[in-house]
Design an enzyme around this catalytic site. Structure first.
Site, mmCIF file in Angstrom:
data_model
loop_
_atom_site.group_PDB
_atom_site.id
_atom_site.type_symbol
_atom_site.label_atom_id
_atom_site.label_comp_id
_atom_site.label_asym_id
_atom_site.label_seq_id
_atom_site.Cartn_x
_atom_site.Cartn_y
_atom_site.Cartn_z
ATOM 1 N N MET A 143 -7.894 7.410 10.088
ATOM 2 C CA MET A 143 -8.457 8.169 8.963
ATOM 3 C C MET A 143 -9.349 9.295 9.476
ATOM 4 S SD MET A 143 -9.288 4.927 6.505
ATOM 5 C CE MET A 143 -9.609 3.737 7.788
ATOM 6 N N LYS B 236 -3.091 4.772 -4.579
ATOM 7 C CA LYS B 236 -3.257 5.854 -5.538
ATOM 8 C C LYS B 236 -2.512 7.056 -4.990
ATOM 9 C CE LYS B 236 -7.068 8.331 -7.651
ATOM 10 N NZ LYS B 236 -8.522 8.421 -7.604
ATOM 11 N N ASP C 111 0.839 -1.195 0.000
ATOM 12 C CA ASP C 111 0.000 0.000 0.000
ATOM 13 C C ASP C 111 0.873 1.244 0.000
ATOM 14 O OD1 ASP C 111 -2.209 -1.520 0.036
ATOM 15 O OD2 ASP C 111 -2.617 -1.327 2.179
HETATM 16 N N1 SAH Z 1 -3.522 -0.965 9.044
HETATM 17 C C1 SAH Z 1 -3.157 0.357 9.488
HETATM 18 C C2 SAH Z 1 -4.282 1.328 9.305
HETATM 19 C C3 SAH Z 1 -4.659 1.584 7.872
HETATM 20 S S1 SAH Z 1 -5.904 2.781 7.690
HETATM 21 C C4 SAH Z 1 -2.651 0.304 10.925
HETATM 22 O O1 SAH Z 1 -2.824 -0.718 11.581
HETATM 23 O O2 SAH Z 1 -2.074 1.276 11.390
HETATM 24 C C5 SAH Z 1 -4.967 4.205 7.329
HETATM 25 C C6 SAH Z 1 -4.894 5.109 8.537
HETATM 26 O O3 SAH Z 1 -3.990 4.577 9.488
HETATM 27 C C7 SAH Z 1 -4.363 6.501 8.250
HETATM 28 O O4 SAH Z 1 -5.387 7.346 7.760
HETATM 29 C C8 SAH Z 1 -3.916 6.922 9.625
HETATM 30 O O5 SAH Z 1 -5.005 7.280 10.446
HETATM 31 C C9 SAH Z 1 -3.367 5.629 10.171
HETATM 32 N N2 SAH Z 1 -1.918 5.502 9.929
HETATM 33 C C10 SAH Z 1 -1.289 4.595 9.174
HETATM 34 N N3 SAH Z 1 0.053 4.775 9.219
HETATM 35 C C11 SAH Z 1 0.263 5.812 10.024
HETATM 36 C C12 SAH Z 1 1.424 6.491 10.487
HETATM 37 N N4 SAH Z 1 2.652 6.138 10.118
HETATM 38 N N5 SAH Z 1 1.257 7.541 11.320
HETATM 39 C C13 SAH Z 1 0.034 7.918 11.713
HETATM 40 N N6 SAH Z 1 -1.079 7.311 11.316
HETATM 41 C C14 SAH Z 1 -0.983 6.282 10.493
#
Ligand code: SAH
Length: 467
Positions: free
Chosen positions: A384, A271, A249
């Site tokens: 998100m 994207k 991703d």
């Molecule tokens: N599977 C991921 C979440 C994916 S949804 C997890 O477990 O973290 C995508 C959201 O995850 C983003 O919009 C944000 O809210 C959060 N996110 C993912 N990576 C991040 C990061 N490095 N720092 C802060 N938020 C993050």
């Protein structure tokens, strides 16, 4: 990287060494290991160089080099150890377009000679761009200590089997063959049975792997964590290093992707800007196709794959196509963010429940149990949530949330550009949010021991603060 390391083919080509004293001898000791034609230009060559000539290892030309001598040479060493004659050689090299090394003069040289660990055909070159020769020597010594003396011989014997091994399926199966040979069975066989023992072990391994090979090909649904590769699991690192195909991703950090092999096929599915956007079905198809061809596929998702990662949809597709899969968990953004602000996600007497919620779902703004979330002491990690911050703030205030309840926004968790923004429920509606993916921690604020914070809406760079 100002000096790019390459291995130059000098077989049968000419290497010129200009100078006949100690400086030239030091370089010649290295160059004599090659299969190049070596010519030494020296009016009075030292006895060592003469001995080498008598042994047929090099040719001496007892005069200064002329421009025509340099023609078509692979490289030239200006190794008089004296300014004037070396400069002259440098000018000739420039005229003839031949790669020059002016010994101990980084600026005047086109190339520099690295420290070399020689287990021919295995050769390890160590360079520090001239900054720290002592360090290079230490690294060389460490590698010499750790590298078995037989590795060169094993590589040579293995090379003889290469065309046969090429009939094993490309990718992880063939790699498994070679890694078992080099790291498990080869050196033992050499010790016990000599070269013949090695040949036998190659044959044995070949049939073993050929039989096993039919079962392989699988998909690892793996969490990449929030960005810092140190936060990957040990298993995740191992699997990623072995992957034939990596499908990731957009949020997966570049430093994590660095761990994949250079030959691996790496596909980004997110994207970004005008980039191609992938449909879920296309991602599924890509994974299945490669896995069924015998490849080890790593499906990398940011954080933990089971948290807002559409994991179930992919598992369903893999099951339907009878593709083997395995989940490797990762550190989700909420845990990593809590660690960065030095706080616990749950706490006795404050919150016995912890909610992971999303700011928006497939229907747009996501609805939740606002009454429960608004209660004092409740804690939620909001994924998100940046773009829905106003909406979240409005809903929570409407359902009895206290306006000055803390909310900590952590963007780019664990990455070099991490940013921590401390605000309140009411501030959330109007504050400018930091750039990048961000997690909102409702009901939590940074530990005071981490930074001496006045609790007020402000952007605080804790990393430069009290650490
Ligand atoms: N599977 C991921 C979440 C994916 S949804 C997890 O477990 O973290 C995508 C959201 O995850 C983003 O919009 C944000 O809210 C959060 N996110 C993912 N990576 C991040 C990061 N490095 N720092 C802060 N938020 C993050």
């Amino acid at each position: 990287m100002r000096h790019f390391p390459v291995f130059l083919n000098v077989e049968g080509r000419r290497i010129l060494v200009c100078g006949g004293g100690e400086t030239a001898i030091a370089k010649l000791r290295l160059i004599l290991k090659t299969s190049a034609r070596i010519e030494v230009f020296a009016e009075g060559p030292s006895s060592q160089i003469q001995e080498w000539e008598e042994a047929g290892a090099l040719t001496i030309v007892r005069r200064q080099p002329l421009a025509s001598d340099l023609e078509n040479a692979a490289m030239v060493y200006a190794a008089h150890g004296e300014e004037q004659p070396d400069r002259k050689v440098a000018r000739l090299a420039e005229q003839q377009g031949v790669l020059l090394n002016l010994v101990d003069d980084l600026e005047a040289s086109d190339f520099i000679t690295p420290a070399i660990v020689d287990r021919d055909p295995v050769t390890i070159a160590i360079g520090t761009e001239g900054t720290a020769p002592v360090l290079a020597r230490k690294i060389k010594a460490d590698i010499e200590d750790n590298l078995s003396g037989s590795v060169g011989l094993l590589a040579r014997l293995g090379a003889g089997f290469r065309s046969r091994a090429a009939s094993l399926p490309e990718g992880s199966i063939r790699r498994k063959f070679w890694s078992r040979f080099f790291f498990e069975r080869g050196s033992q066989a050499l010790k016990i049975g000599g070269e013949k023992g090695v040949q036998e072990v190659l044959e044995q391994l070949y049939s073993e792997i050929e039989n096993e090979g039919r079962e392989y090909g699988r998909v690892f649904l793996m969490g990449a964590g929030p960005g810092d590769p140190d936060l990957l699991t040990v298993k995740g690192q191992r699997v990623l290093r072995d992957a034939d195909v990596v499908v990731h991703d957009r949020l997966v950090g570049p430093q994590v992707l660095e761990l994949a092999r250079r030959e691996a096929i790496v596909v980004e599915t997110g994207k970004k800007g005008f980039g191609k956007s992938w449909k879920q079905e296309d991602i599924n198809e890509l994974m299945i196709e490669h896995a069924q061809a015998g490849a080890t596929v790593v499906r990398l998702k940011s954080g933990d794959p089971s948290v807002y990662g559409r994991l179930d949809e992919e598992i369903e597709a893999l099951n339907q196509s009878n593709t083997a899969w395995e989940i490797i968990p990762g550190i989700t953004a909420a845990s990593a963010a809590a660690a960065e602000i030095g706080t616990s996600l749950t706490r006795r007497g404050r919150n016995s429940a912890l909610r992971f919620i999303t700011g928006h779902d497939i229907n747009g703004f996501a609805e939740h149990d606002w009454v429960a979330l608004a209660k004092p002491g409740s804690v939620a990690a909001i994924y998100m949530g940046k773009r829905t911050a106003r909406f979240l703030s409005g809903r929570l205030l409407m359902h009895g949330g206290v306006p000055d309840r803390p909310v900590t926004v952590v963007a780019n968790v664990s990455r070099p550009d991490q940013e921590i923004h401390v605000t309140t429920l009411s501030g959330l509606a109007s504050d400018k949010m930091p750039e990048g993916p961000a997690i909102l921690l409702l009901g939590l604020k940074p530990n005071e021991a981490i930074a001496d914070l006045e609790f007020q809406p402000d952007t605080v760079d804790l990393k430069q603060g009290a650490f």
